[in-house]
Design a protein around this motif. Structure first.
Motif, short mmCIF file in Angstrom:
data_model
loop_
_atom_site.label_atom_id
_atom_site.label_comp_id
_atom_site.label_asym_id
_atom_site.label_seq_id
_atom_site.Cartn_x
_atom_site.Cartn_y
_atom_site.Cartn_z
N LYS A 482 -16.40 0.61 -0.25
CA LYS A 482 -17.02 -0.16 -1.13
C LYS A 482 -16.29 -1.56 -0.82
O LYS A 482 -15.12 -1.83 -0.03
N GLU A 485 -14.88 -9.24 -2.11
CA GLU A 485 -15.01 -10.27 -2.19
C GLU A 485 -14.61 -11.35 -1.29
O GLU A 485 -14.73 -12.13 -0.14
N TYR A 600 -19.59 -12.29 -1.23
CA TYR A 600 -19.77 -12.92 -2.28
C TYR A 600 -21.20 -12.90 -2.83
O TYR A 600 -21.76 -13.53 -3.57
N LEU A 603 -22.48 -10.03 -4.42
CA LEU A 603 -21.60 -9.49 -5.44
C LEU A 603 -22.43 -10.01 -6.48
O LEU A 603 -22.83 -10.10 -7.63
N TYR A 604 -22.41 -12.33 -6.52
CA TYR A 604 -22.02 -12.42 -7.66
C TYR A 604 -24.31 -13.31 -7.76
O TYR A 604 -24.33 -13.81 -8.49
N VAL A 605 -24.34 -13.56 -6.03
CA VAL A 605 -25.85 -14.25 -6.00
C VAL A 605 -26.64 -14.32 -5.96
O VAL A 605 -28.13 -13.88 -7.01
N GLN A 608 -27.34 -9.75 -6.58
CA GLN A 608 -26.17 -8.64 -7.13
C GLN A 608 -25.80 -7.59 -7.20
O GLN A 608 -25.98 -6.72 -7.98
N GLN A 610 -22.86 -4.68 -4.78
CA GLN A 610 -22.08 -4.58 -4.46
C GLN A 610 -22.68 -3.40 -3.24
O GLN A 610 -22.57 -2.45 -3.29
N TRP B 85 -19.55 -15.90 -10.34
CA TRP B 85 -18.97 -16.90 -8.85
C TRP B 85 -20.74 -17.32 -8.50
O TRP B 85 -21.55 -16.82 -8.23
N PRO B 86 -21.11 -18.60 -8.55
CA PRO B 86 -20.19 -19.80 -8.79
C PRO B 86 -19.98 -20.05 -9.94
O PRO B 86 -20.71 -19.31 -10.86
N PHE B 226 -13.00 -7.48 -12.47
CA PHE B 226 -12.61 -7.64 -11.32
C PHE B 226 -12.88 -9.04 -11.54
O PHE B 226 -12.38 -9.76 -10.14
N HIS B 227 -13.28 -9.79 -12.45
CA HIS B 227 -12.75 -11.19 -12.26
C HIS B 227 -11.41 -11.60 -12.66
O HIS B 227 -11.01 -12.83 -11.27
N ARG B 229 -9.16 -10.35 -10.49
CA ARG B 229 -8.39 -10.09 -9.54
C ARG B 229 -9.16 -11.66 -8.26
O ARG B 229 -8.17 -11.49 -7.86
N ARG B 230 -10.20 -11.68 -9.06
CA ARG B 230 -11.21 -12.94 -7.89
C ARG B 230 -10.03 -14.20 -8.69
O ARG B 230 -9.77 -14.39 -7.93
N LEU B 473 -30.24 -10.96 -13.95
CA LEU B 473 -29.56 -11.64 -12.86
C LEU B 473 -28.47 -11.82 -12.57
O LEU B 473 -27.51 -12.36 -11.39
N ILE B 474 -27.25 -11.69 -13.50
CA ILE B 474 -26.17 -12.28 -13.32
C ILE B 474 -25.43 -10.83 -13.76
O ILE B 474 -24.50 -10.22 -13.02
N ASP B 475 -24.90 -10.54 -14.91
CA ASP B 475 -24.59 -8.94 -14.69
C ASP B 475 -24.85 -8.00 -14.83
O ASP B 475 -26.17 -7.55 -14.06
N MET B 476 -23.85 -7.21 -13.71
CA MET B 476 -24.18 -6.41 -13.05
C MET B 476 -23.25 -5.06 -13.28
O MET B 476 -21.87 -5.41 -13.40
N PRO B 532 -16.73 1.73 -8.28
CA PRO B 532 -17.37 0.48 -7.88
C PRO B 532 -17.45 -0.97 -9.03
O PRO B 532 -16.27 -0.88 -10.09
N PHE B 533 -17.66 -2.10 -8.47
CA PHE B 533 -17.68 -3.49 -9.26
C PHE B 533 -18.79 -3.26 -10.09
O PHE B 533 -19.39 -2.86 -10.47
N SER B 616 -26.07 1.47 -8.80
CA SER B 616 -25.90 -0.11 -10.37
C SER B 616 -27.15 -0.40 -10.28
O SER B 616 -28.26 0.15 -10.65
#
Lengths: 780, 780
Positions: A482, A485, A600, A603-605, A608, A610, B85-86, B226-227, B229-230, B473-476, B532-533, B616
C-alpha cells in the motif's frame, strides 16, 4: 538488465544497522516478568518403555508450576515437519510418548519460575524404564525380525512390509539393466555420509504468551510461521484462529527451524497456566534433541559409452531418518530429483530409496536437503567414470550436462505425477561456469599434475550441481502493498527472512518496479495474523516464490500509478512512462508527477482511495540454479590433514537481485559444506549416545580453516523468476564433499567412501592404498 | 432483515472480557524502563510575547534530559486538526511559539527521567513575558482595531478584513428577506452555548519510541491514526515512512482525540534523544490545554405561514474558536448543514457564520460538531414559532420535517459545490419516531398542562434532529480480509474503535456476509503500518464508512468462496447458495462443504492461494440518522434546580448492527448532552483563566443525576449503508439543551437563552419573568 536501478545492486540489508547495533529484535530479546521457564528431561536410552514416572517430588520443588509427561499432555499423532498439507510425513510424533525412541527423546518437561529451579526439579523426576533392543544402524532396521520402532498401526500397516520403513521411493525411466549392458564402462560405488548438524548461532527458542484477547502468541525462531500455526493447532487440538505466530529476526535456520519441536510444549504451558513460557535450547540440547542431517548410504552405478556419453544411471539411497519420520521422504527424494536431471543425456535412469527408522537422533530438513548426500556419491562416481574412460572429468561433464531448452528423464517422470507439468530448463549457464571456473582455478594446468612439497601434495577437484527454486505447485507466497503520502510503501508479505536478507530482496523488487529506493519500502513479514499466507523459507524458495509474489503485487500497484499519471497528463493511451526517483515521467510530453503527489491526490482529493494491491505466486516450475565448484587442496601425507587452498564457486542463480547477499549465501553454504566435508560429525557410544555435543568436540570451520574463496556469478536471466532471479540458498553446500574428494584423488590417488575426510581417515586410506597399491580403498 | 444471523444481534464486544479483566491494552499500559517523562509549562497570560526564556537552571536539575522551547524546536506552521487534506484549517500552530495566545498555551516542556523531576524542573524555567491586550469575547474580536491574535501573513491576508477571523461561511438559498416578509409570523432569537469539555475518562496520552529500525512509533490515544502520522511528519519535517502510529484500546474520544496535541512533542523528544518518551495529561491539563466545545452565539430567525408551514429560515452563528483555528470552519459549518435540511419545506434559507480567534481556550471537534450548538437555538425557536401560531410544536414538526425521497435547499446548495452530488434522503423514520416517542412520554396528555406539586413543576419538551454518516466524498475506509485453515478470517482495517465497539461491528459484518460467528473474525485495526488507510473515527463515520469498507471486502471474499463451492459441487451456474454455520450449502442439491475444507483446498491443494480480498469505501452521500427527543422535567421554583424525570430518545440509525452497542451510543450521547444542558461549563477569571479545571467544580452527570431513559429504535433500512445501517454516534447529544429548554418553558413559561440551565440561571429567569410577566427573558 543494465537499466536496473535497484536489482543487481548491493543494497544494505534493511536490518543491517539494527543487527550491528544490537537492537532488540530476536525471539529471546522479549521478556515478560512472569515468564515460566521450561526445561526438558531426555531419555538416556535409545529404545525403552517408560514403565513408571513419578513427578511428585519435582512438583513440590520451589518455583515449579507444572510438570509435563505423557500422562497429562494430549496424545495427538502429528508430524514436526512444517512442509504442507496433506502432510508428506508420517504422523509418528506426539508431545510426550511413553515409548522413547532415541537418546535425547523427550521424557518430561518442567515449567518453573526460573531456569535453575526447572533444571533442579528435572533431577527429582523418577523414571522407571523397560529398556528395549535398539536399532542403531539403518541396514539392521531393514532386516526381518528387527525390533519395530514405531508400532502405531497407521505406520506398520500392510503397505509397510519392512516395519521400520518410514517411506520408500521408486522412480524408473528407461531400462537401466539394459543400459549398463550397452555401456562400455560401468562404475559402481557406495558412499556414506554422516550425521551432522545445522548448528545455527541461535538455537531453537520459543516464547509463548496470551495476548489481551487471550489468544496464544507464539514468538519463535522458525522458518515456517504458518506451518507452526497449523501444526500446533493440530497437536493441541485448538483452532488456528486462537493462535498467532510471529517470527522476529532469527539467528539462522538451515532447515532445522522448519521443524516444530518446541512450540507445542511452550504453547501448552501457556494455555494451561495463562502465563508466558519460554524454552531456549542449550547447545547440547540442540545437538542431541533437535534435528540433524540424514546420514545416507548411496550406491551409485553409472554406465557410459566410449565417447564419454553417459548411458545409464542407477542411484539407491538408504536414508536413516532416526527415531521420527519428519522430512525423511522428501529429503531422500531430492537425492535423486535434484541430482540426476543434471546428466539428462542418460535415458536409462533409476532412483530408489528406503527411508528407515532407527533409534538414533532425528534427522530433518537441512540445507541441500538430500541433494548434498546424493552429490557426495554421484559427483565422485562421475570422476571415476572419467578415469575409466581416460577422460578429463571436466570434459566429461561438459559433454553430459543439461542445457537450456532441455528436460530430463527424471523431470519427465516427475512431471507425469504432477498433472503433466514437466520442468524444462529455461536458463542454464553451466557452459560459461565450467569455462570461467576452470580458468580461475587453473584446471588445465593443474588437473592430473599433483604438486608435491615435502609431505604436502596439492591436487584439484571439481563437481557440478543443480538444485531447485521452491517446490513447484506447492510453494506459494503472497504479498500486499500500500502506498503512503510520501510515495513510500508498506509491504506486508508472508515471506520468512531467516537471516538471508529476503526482506531486503523484497524491498528491492518493489523499488525496481515502482522507481523508488529500497529504503522507501517498509517491510513487515512473518506474522500469521497480519501478513498473507506463505509456506515459509525452505527449498530455496525465498526469492523465487515470496519474491515472485512481491513482484506481482508491485506490478499491480505500478499499473494503478500509471493510470493516475495518464489521467493527470491527459495521455490516455500512453504506455511508455518511466518510473524513477519517485516520479512518473512521460518521455514524449516531458510531463512528470511525483508519487507523493499521486498519493495525496488519490488518498484525499480524487476518488479517495489508497493505491495498493495484493499479489500471490505459485509456479508449476522450479527453475534450477546451477553451480560448478573447483577446489585446490593441500593434503599432508604425514598428518593426513586436508587443507583447502582455493575454492572457486561459479554459480548461475539467474539475475542476482543483491549480489552481496548472493555472495553471502554462496560463501555461507560453502563454509557449511566444507565443515561437512572435513570435520563435522556426530560420534556415538555403542548404545547410541552422542559423545561430542559441543563446539569443542564438534568442529565447525572458523575463518582460519577456510581457503581463499572466489565467487563467479553467471550472467543469466531466468524468465520465470522475479527480474530474472533463481534461487541460491542451498546449492553451494553440495560441492565440498565431492570436489574435495575428487581433489584428494587427484593429489594422492586415494578415494574415501565416507565423509568427513578427517586426518585419521585420510591416513588410513593412504596406509591401505600403499598396501593395495592404487586400488581405491574405503577405510571403514 | 429477520433472516440476519449476526446483524441486529447483541454480540458481546470483542474487547469486553479483556477490558473487564484489566488486560494491558491501553496506551499507558505499555512501559519501557528508559522512558523520558515529559511535563509542560503553560502560559499564565491570555496574550503575551515571551521576551526572554531562561532554561539553564531547569537543564541542570537532576534527571533532566532536555528542555524544549520555541528556541530549539521546529517552527513549522500546521494545524492540530486531523481532518484531511487539503486542510480545511488554518496553519496557525507550531510546536512552541514565542507568542502565547491563551492561558494554557504552551511555553516549554521538560523531558526527565521521572515525572517528579520534570515537574520540579519546570518551576526553574524563568520566563519574561510582555503582556498584550487580550480578547476574551468573540464580538470584541470582530471590532475594528481589535488586537490581532494571529499575525501570520497567511492568516491576516487581504481576504481577511476582520483580522481575527479564522474562517467565514455564507450559504444562501432563495430570498430570506422576501421570505420573512411573506411570512405570517416571524421569530427572531439569539441563543448562546458555553465552553465545555469532552472529559474522556482517559486524558490525552502519548508514548513514543524508536523501533529496531529506528523508525518512530507513536502509540497514542487518537481517533485519527493516519492523520497523526501525516501531521507529525509535517510538523517535524520528516517523511511519513519514518513514522508508525498505533492506536490501542483507548478510553474515549468524543472529538478531542481528533486533535494532534501531544504527539509532535513526544515524537520530537524521542527523535532527539533516541529514547522512549511519554506525556500523560492530568485532568487539569486536559481542561486548560486540550480542546473544548466551540461556544456559539446563534441568531436564528424563522418565518412561517399561518398553516404552520415554515417559509424562511436564517441562522447566523458566531463561533469562538479560541486561540487556534483547528476545526473552527467545519464545526461551524455543521451548525447549518446538519440542522437546516431537517426543515426542508422552507425554500428561503440562509446560513452565515463567523469563526473568530480569541485569547481563550482552544475549541475543537466535539461530538455533535456544531449541530449541537445549532439545534440549541433552532429547536427552541421552532417551539416559539409554534407558540406564536398557537400550534402544538409536535404538530408543527410533523408538518415540516424532511421525508424519504426528498432533498433540501441546503443539500442542493452543498451539492452544487460537490461536483453536483446532492443528498436525497433514502430512509427516514421521523414520522414513526414522532408517534412512538410522543406515546412513550405521554405528549398529548402532558404538553401544555404543567403539573405542580408544591414548589416543583413538571413540564415536557421535545426536539428533533438529524446528523450525518461520515463526510461525503471525503471520509474513506478500507479493509483487507484473509481466510485461515479453520474457516476463520483475519480482518485488517483502518477503522478506529474509540470504545464504541466498531471492531465488534466490523466482525459482525464479516460474520453475516460469510456465514460464520463474529468471534471467528480476528480484528486488527488502527496501525498505520499494517492496516489500510482510513480517515479515522469522526463525523459518525465508523459503521457507515469503515463498516462499508469491511462489507466490500467480505462480499468479494464471499464470491471467491462461492466460486470454489460451485466447482466442488459441479454446479457452475448456481447462484442461490447459503453460507451459514461455517458451511456453504447448495439448497437444490443438498451438498455442503465447510469453509475449513475450502480453505485447506485452496491453500494447499488446489491453486495454492489464500482466499482474501481488499475493499474500500467512500460515499457521495452521508445518509442522516434521525432522532426525536422527548423529556419530562421537574423544576423546583424555590431552588431553580431542573431534574430530568424521563427522557425518550427515538432514533432512526438505519438497521442497528448491534442494538446493545447502539443503545450504548445513544445513552452515552444523551448523558453527555444532559451534562451540557444542565451543569457543564467553564468558569473564567476576568483575565481568561479557567477557575474550575477539575471534576469537583466542573460537574459531569453521575448515574444519580440521570432520568429514566427510554430508547426507541426505528425499523428502517438505509440502502447505501452496510446491511442498512446509518450512524448513531453523535446525534443524540443534540437534544438535551433544546428539549429541556422547551420543557422548562412548558413548566414555567420561561426560556433561558444561555446554557447550561443552572439553578442560578433558572432562578434569575423566574425572578425576571415575575417582574416582566410572561415576556421571555435572558438572564445574562
Amino acid at each position: 538488465m543494465s537499466n536496473f536501478k535497484s536489482i543487481g545492486k548491493d543494497t544494505k540489508k534493511i536490518d543491517a544497522l539494527s543487527l550491528a547495533t544490537g537492537q532488540p529484535m530476536f525471539v529471546d530479546d522479549v521478556s515478560f516478568p512472569d515468564t515460566l521457564q521450561i526445561k526438558l528431561l531426555y531419555s538416556p536410552h535409545a529404545h525403552a518403555i517408560i514403565e513408571d514416572i513419578d513427578t511428585s517430588e519435582a512438583e513440590k520443588y520451589p518455583g515449579v508450576k507444572m510438570v509435563l509427561t505423557y500422562k497429562n499432555t494430549p496424545h495427538v499423532p502429528h508430524t514436526t515437519a512444517g512442509q504442507g498439507w496433506p502432510e508428506p510425513s508420517p504422523y509418528d510424533t506426539w508431545m510426550f510418548n511413553e515409548k522413547v525412541k532415541f537418546v535425547g527423546d523427550r521424557v518430561a518437561a518442567v515449567a518453573a519460575e526460573t531456569e535453575e529451579q526447572a533444571a533442579e526439579a528435572l533431577k527429582l523426576i523418577k523414571v522407571k524404564y523397560k529398556v528395549l533392543p535398539a536399532i542403531l544402524d539403518p541396514e539392521d532396521a531393514m532386516k526381518d525380525g528387527a525390533p519395530v520402532i514405531h508400532d502405531e498401526p497407521w505406520i506398520t500397516g500392510a503397505y509397510n512390509p519392512k516395519k521400520n520403513l518410514a517411506a520408500h521411493i521408486d522412480i524408473r525411466v528407461g531400462d537401466v539393466e539394459k543400459g549398463f549392458k550397452e555401456s562400455d564402462v560401468v562404475v559402481e560405488e557406495t558412499f556414506e555420509t554422516q550425521y551432522a548438524q545445522h548448528t545455527p548461532i541461535e538455537p531453537h527458542v520459543t516464547i509463548t504468551y496470551l495476548d489481551e484477547y487471550s489468544r496464544l502468541v507464539i514468538r519463535t525462531s522458525t522458518q515456517v510461521p504458518f506451518h507452526v500455526r497449523r501444526i500446533v493447532a493440530q497437536a493441541l487440538q485448538i483452532p488456528v484462529q486462537k493462535i498467532r505466530v510471529i517470527k522476529p529476526r532469527i539467528g539462522g535456520g538451515f532447515g532445522t527451524k522448519q521443524e516444530i519441536i518446541l512450540e507445542e510444549i511452550c504453547s501448552f504451558v501457556t494455555l494451561k497456566t495463562g502465563r508466558p513460557a519460554r524454552i531456549l535450547y542449550t547447545r547440547e540440547e540442540e545437538f542431541i534433541s533437535a534435528r540433524t542431517r540424514h546420514p545416507f548410504k548411496v550406491k551409485v552405478k553409472i554406465g557410459a559409452k566410449k565417447d564419454g556419453m553417459l548411458h545409464a544411471i542407477s542411484l539407491y539411497a538408504l536414508s536413516n531418518t532416526g527415531a521420527y519420520g519428519t522430512h525423511g521422504l522428501t529429503v531422500a527424494s531430492n537425492a535423486g530429483s535434484k541430482t540426476l536431471p543434471l546428466y539428462n543425456k542418460a535415458e536409462n535412469v533409476e532412483f530408489v530409496s528406503d527411508i528407515v527408522y532407527t533409534n538414533m537422533p532425528v534427522a530433518g530438513a537441512y540445507r541441500g536437503y538430500g541433494a548434498t548426500q546424493g552429490y557426495a556419491a554421484l559427483e565422485q562416481a562421475i570422476d571415476m567414470v572419467a578415469e575409466k574412460l581416460g577422460m578429463d572429468p571436466w570434459e566429461l561433464r561438459k559433454k553430459n550436462h543439461i542445457k537450456a531448452g532441455e528436460t530430463s528423464p527424471i523431470f519427465r517422470a516427475l512431471g507425469e505425477g504432477r498433472e503433466g507439468v514437466t520442468q524444462y530448463i529455461q536458463s542454464c549457464a553451466l557452459d560459461e561456469l565450467l569455462e570461467k571456473g576452470a580458468k580461475e582455478i587453473g584446471w588445465l594446468e593443474k588437473y592430473g599434475r599433483p604438486k608435491r612439497n615435502g609431505s604436502k601434495v596439492r591436487g584439484v577437484g571439481m563437481s557440478i550441481h543443480m538444485q531447485g527454486s521452491g517446490i513447484p505447485l506447492i510453494d506459494m507466497g503472497a504479498a500486499t502493498l500500500k502506498m503512503n503520502e510520501d510515495g513510500s510503501f508498506n509491504l506486508l508479505y508472508g515471506g520468512t527472512d531467516i537471516g538471508t536478507g529476503l526482506d531486503t530482496v523484497a524491498a528491492q523488487i518493489v523499488a525496481e518496479t515502482l522507481g523508488i529506493k529500497p529504503d522507501q519500502v517498509i517491510v513487515y513479514a512473518s506474522d500469521t495474523d497480519l501478513t498473507p499466507f506463505d509456506v515459509g523459507a525452505y527449498a530455496s524458495s525465498g526469492t523465487f516464490v515470496s519474491g515472485g509474489a512481491v513482484l506481482k503485487a508491485a506490478l499491480k500497484v505500478r499499473e494503478q500509478i500509471l493510470e493516475v499519471a495518464r489521467e493527470k497528463f491527459g495521455e490516455a493511451d500512453s504506455k511508455d512512462y518511466i518510473l524513477e526517483d519517485g516520479k512518473v515521467i512521460s518521455p514524449k510530453s516531458g510531463k512528470s508527477i511525483t508519487l507523493s503527489e499521486i498519493a495525496y491526490d488519490t488518498l484525499y482529493v480524487k476518488n479517495q482511495h489508497q493505491i495498493g494491491a495484493a499479489g500471490s505466486f505459485v509456479s508449476p516450475y522450479s527453475p534450477p540454479p546451477f553451480a560448478v565448484h573447483f577446489v585446490e587442496i593441500e593434503v599432508d601425507e604425514e598428518t593426513g590433514e586436508i587443507k583447502p587452498i582455493k575454492y572457486v564457486a561459479a554459480v548461475d542463480c539467474g539475475v542476482p537481485i543483491n549480489p552481496n547477499l548472493v555472495k553471502g549465501q554462496i560463501i555461507g553454504a560453502l563454509v557449511n559444506g566444507i565443515g561437512y566435508a572435513l570435520t563435522e560429525e556426530y560420534h556415538f557410544t555403542s548404545s547410541g549416545r552422542m559423545t561430542n555435543p559441543n563446539f569443542m568436540d564438534y568442529k565447525i570451520p572458523s575463518t582460519r580453516d577456510l581457503p581463499e574463496i572466489k565467487v563467479i556469478l553467471a550472467e543469466t536471466y531466468e524468465p520465470t523468476g522475479p527480474y530474472g532471479a533463481k534461487s541460491v540458498a542451498e546449492i553451494n553446500i553440495n560441492g565440498p564433499i565431492p570436489a574435495i574428494g575428487n581433489a584428494l584423488h587427484d593429489a594422492l590417488g586415494i578415494r574415501l567412501h565416507r565423509s568427513p575426510y578427517t586426518p585419521e581417515r585420510v591416513l588410513e586410506a593412504i596406509r591401505k592404498s600403499k598396501e593395495k597399491k592404487l586400488e581405491p580403498v574405503d577405510p571403514e
